[in-house]
Write a protein that holds these residues in place. Structure first.
Motif, mmCIF file in Angstrom:
data_model
loop_
_atom_site.group_PDB
_atom_site.id
_atom_site.type_symbol
_atom_site.label_atom_id
_atom_site.label_comp_id
_atom_site.label_asym_id
_atom_site.label_seq_id
_atom_site.Cartn_x
_atom_site.Cartn_y
_atom_site.Cartn_z
ATOM 1 N N UNK A 152 0.856 -1.194 0.000
ATOM 2 C CA UNK A 152 0.000 0.000 0.000
ATOM 3 C C UNK A 152 0.890 1.242 0.000
ATOM 4 N N UNK A 153 0.435 2.259 -0.700
ATOM 5 C CA UNK A 153 1.090 3.550 -0.676
ATOM 6 C C UNK A 153 0.691 4.282 0.603
ATOM 7 N N UNK A 154 1.521 5.201 1.090
ATOM 8 C CA UNK A 154 1.186 5.909 2.330
ATOM 9 C C UNK A 154 -0.150 6.656 2.255
ATOM 10 N N UNK A 157 -3.680 4.910 3.359
ATOM 11 C CA UNK A 157 -4.049 4.577 4.729
ATOM 12 C C UNK A 157 -5.413 5.142 5.083
ATOM 13 N N UNK A 158 -6.179 4.348 5.833
ATOM 14 C CA UNK A 158 -7.495 4.788 6.262
ATOM 15 C C UNK A 158 -7.404 5.847 7.349
ATOM 16 N N UNK A 159 -6.343 5.796 8.129
ATOM 17 C CA UNK A 159 -6.204 6.700 9.257
ATOM 18 C C UNK A 159 -5.344 7.897 8.886
ATOM 19 N N UNK A 160 -5.654 8.485 7.790
ATOM 20 C CA UNK A 160 -4.882 9.630 7.302
ATOM 21 C C UNK A 160 -5.249 10.875 8.102
ATOM 22 N N UNK A 161 -4.267 11.512 8.692
ATOM 23 C CA UNK A 161 -4.394 12.748 9.481
ATOM 24 C C UNK A 161 -5.177 12.526 10.673
#
Length: 161
Positions: A152-154, A157-161
């Motif tokens: 997965x690319x950064x 992510x589901x938990x972005x920020x």
């Protein structure tokens, strides 16, 4: 449209691992025999008059023996890495038997065929066949046993920020 196994991660299916490992085996075998032949400045099949057909038949029989041994080992729910040893032995035996059969098939005397097969069995060429089988067999088992997720690319992510 994706199944749970693909989304949650998991191992590679045994049939696909078998295909990948068999292709890797043949590639390693051809590369290894070619490089060893180049380094030693010697033919893999040094018997005069045999040509290339015995070598081709030997690779085909070794590939079948490798695939059969690996398939027997990776079908279980938790395959053992000892399967790599059995695939290496099966591949080496298959190569030797295939070379003998190929030499007899092309019209060589039984003594010449036996000498050519015996030379492979007792030389570095036979070791290359066994090592190729062990490496590819280990890789096939590792593909089935490994539990992982897709890369997965950064920013995915589901938990972005």
């Amino acid at each position: 449209m994706t199944d749970e196994r693909g989304a949650a991660g998991g191992s590679v299916r045994p049939a696909l691992a078998l295909v990948f490992a068999t292709v890797a085996f043949v590639a390693l075998l051809i590369f290894g025999l070619g490089m060893l032949s180049l380094v030693l400045n010697a033919d893999v099949v040094a018997a005069p008059g045999l040509g290339q057909i015995p070598g081709v038949i030997a690779v085909i029989v070794a590939m079948g023996a490798f695939a059969g041994a690996l398939w027997a080992g990776i079908r279980s729910p938790h395959p053992s890495f000892w399967t790599a040893l059995w695939t290496a032995l099966a591949a080496a035996a298959g190569y030797i038997v295939g070379l003998w059969l190929g030499a007899v098939f092309t019209g060589a005397d039984v003594g010449v065929a036996t000498a050519a097969a015996g030379r492979i069995a007792t030389s570095w060429f036979g070791a290359v066949v066994g090592v190729s089988g062990a490496i590819a067999g280990w890789g096939g088992v590792a593909l089935v046993r490994t539990r992982s997720q897709r890369p997965r690319w950064p920013w995915e992510d589901e938990f972005d920020e």
